[in-house]
Design a protein around this motif. Sequence first.
Motif, PDB file in Angstrom:
ATOM      1  N   LEU A  35      78.017  26.511  61.168  1.00 38.84           N
ATOM      2  CA  LEU A  35      79.079  25.171  60.851  1.00 38.84           C
ATOM      3  C   LEU A  35      78.149  23.934  61.217  1.00 38.84           C
ATOM      4  N   ARG A  36      78.506  22.731  60.225  1.00 31.76           N
ATOM      5  CA  ARG A  36      77.872  21.563  60.783  1.00 31.76           C
ATOM      6  C   ARG A  36      78.621  20.841  61.920  1.00 31.76           C
ATOM      7  N   VAL A  37      77.884  20.361  62.885  1.00 32.46           N
ATOM      8  CA  VAL A  37      78.553  19.667  64.106  1.00 32.46           C
ATOM      9  C   VAL A  37      77.484  18.447  64.164  1.00 32.46           C
ATOM     10  N   ALA A  38      78.223  17.253  63.692  1.00 36.82           N
ATOM     11  CA  ALA A  38      77.477  16.039  63.700  1.00 36.82           C
ATOM     12  C   ALA A  38      76.518  16.157  62.688  1.00 36.82           C
ATOM     13  N   THR A  39      75.227  15.987  62.869  1.00 36.05           N
ATOM     14  CA  THR A  39      74.075  15.985  61.894  1.00 36.05           C
ATOM     15  C   THR A  39      73.496  17.357  61.857  1.00 36.05           C
ATOM     16  N   ASP A  40      73.863  18.368  62.753  1.00 34.63           N
ATOM     17  CA  ASP A  40      73.271  19.651  62.787  1.00 34.63           C
ATOM     18  C   ASP A  40      74.073  20.818  62.461  1.00 34.63           C
ATOM     19  N   VAL A  41      73.586  21.798  62.033  1.00 31.54           N
ATOM     20  CA  VAL A  41      74.181  23.033  61.479  1.00 31.54           C
ATOM     21  C   VAL A  41      73.855  24.079  62.809  1.00 31.54           C
ATOM     22  N   LEU A  42      74.887  24.408  63.508  1.00 30.59           N
ATOM     23  CA  LEU A  42      74.938  25.334  64.226  1.00 30.59           C
ATOM     24  C   LEU A  42      75.258  26.714  64.152  1.00 30.59           C
ATOM     25  N   ALA A  56      90.501  33.767  58.130  1.00 33.65           N
ATOM     26  CA  ALA A  56      91.069  32.515  58.174  1.00 33.65           C
ATOM     27  C   ALA A  56      89.964  31.241  58.597  1.00 33.65           C
ATOM     28  N   LEU A  57      88.755  31.777  58.872  1.00 36.77           N
ATOM     29  CA  LEU A  57      87.902  30.952  59.389  1.00 36.77           C
ATOM     30  C   LEU A  57      87.460  30.065  58.218  1.00 36.77           C
ATOM     31  N   PRO A  58      86.745  28.840  58.311  1.00 32.87           N
ATOM     32  CA  PRO A  58      86.521  28.007  57.361  1.00 32.87           C
ATOM     33  C   PRO A  58      85.322  28.507  56.857  1.00 32.87           C
ATOM     34  N   SER A  59      85.087  27.855  55.723  1.00 31.08           N
ATOM     35  CA  SER A  59      83.741  28.185  54.888  1.00 31.08           C
ATOM     36  C   SER A  59      82.516  27.543  55.794  1.00 31.08           C
ATOM     37  N   GLY A  60      81.275  28.311  55.522  1.00 32.04           N
ATOM     38  CA  GLY A  60      80.230  27.911  56.240  1.00 32.04           C
ATOM     39  C   GLY A  60      79.654  26.758  55.827  1.00 32.04           C
ATOM     40  N   ALA A  61      78.478  25.950  56.555  1.00 36.53           N
ATOM     41  CA  ALA A  61      77.865  24.739  55.961  1.00 36.53           C
ATOM     42  C   ALA A  61      77.376  24.990  54.428  1.00 36.53           C
ATOM     43  N   GLU A  62      77.363  23.953  54.027  1.00 39.73           N
ATOM     44  CA  GLU A  62      76.447  23.899  52.689  1.00 39.73           C
ATOM     45  C   GLU A  62      75.193  24.116  52.987  1.00 39.73           C
ATOM     46  N   ASP A  63      74.520  24.861  52.007  1.00 42.25           N
ATOM     47  CA  ASP A  63      73.109  25.456  51.932  1.00 42.25           C
ATOM     48  C   ASP A  63      72.844  26.550  52.954  1.00 42.25           C
ATOM     49  N   HIS A  64      73.945  27.212  53.519  1.00 41.23           N
ATOM     50  CA  HIS A  64      73.798  28.419  54.617  1.00 41.23           C
ATOM     51  C   HIS A  64      74.873  29.319  53.962  1.00 41.23           C
ATOM     52  N   VAL A  65      74.772  30.656  54.563  1.00 44.84           N
ATOM     53  CA  VAL A  65      75.577  31.486  54.313  1.00 44.84           C
ATOM     54  C   VAL A  65      77.157  31.115  54.717  1.00 44.84           C
TER      55      VAL A  65
END
Length: 82
Positions: A35-42, A56-65
């Motif tokens: 997930l994106r947190v500020a400017t990073d993907v963790l 029920a979890l949100p979708s992962g960050a763009e350009d990641h799984v």
Amino acid sequence: MELDARRWGTTAVRGCSVCDRQIRPGGLHQVWLSLRVATDVLPLLVNACSAACVAALPSGAEDHVTLPHTGGRVTQPPSDWD
């Protein structure tokens, strides 16, 4: 619920951080989600009490799984340089 501290790094799990319900014996569902947190993907390790909570979890960050996964062989999205 008592857990093996050598395996889980804790002596007890009291609640699920996703839904705040108790995790039943043998009911721990651990998945990874980026997930994106500020400017990073963790990469975040999620402790869920059920498959429904995982769904029920949100979708992962763009350009990641984008789906929660248990690790191992996971199809990665193509990179910009491919």
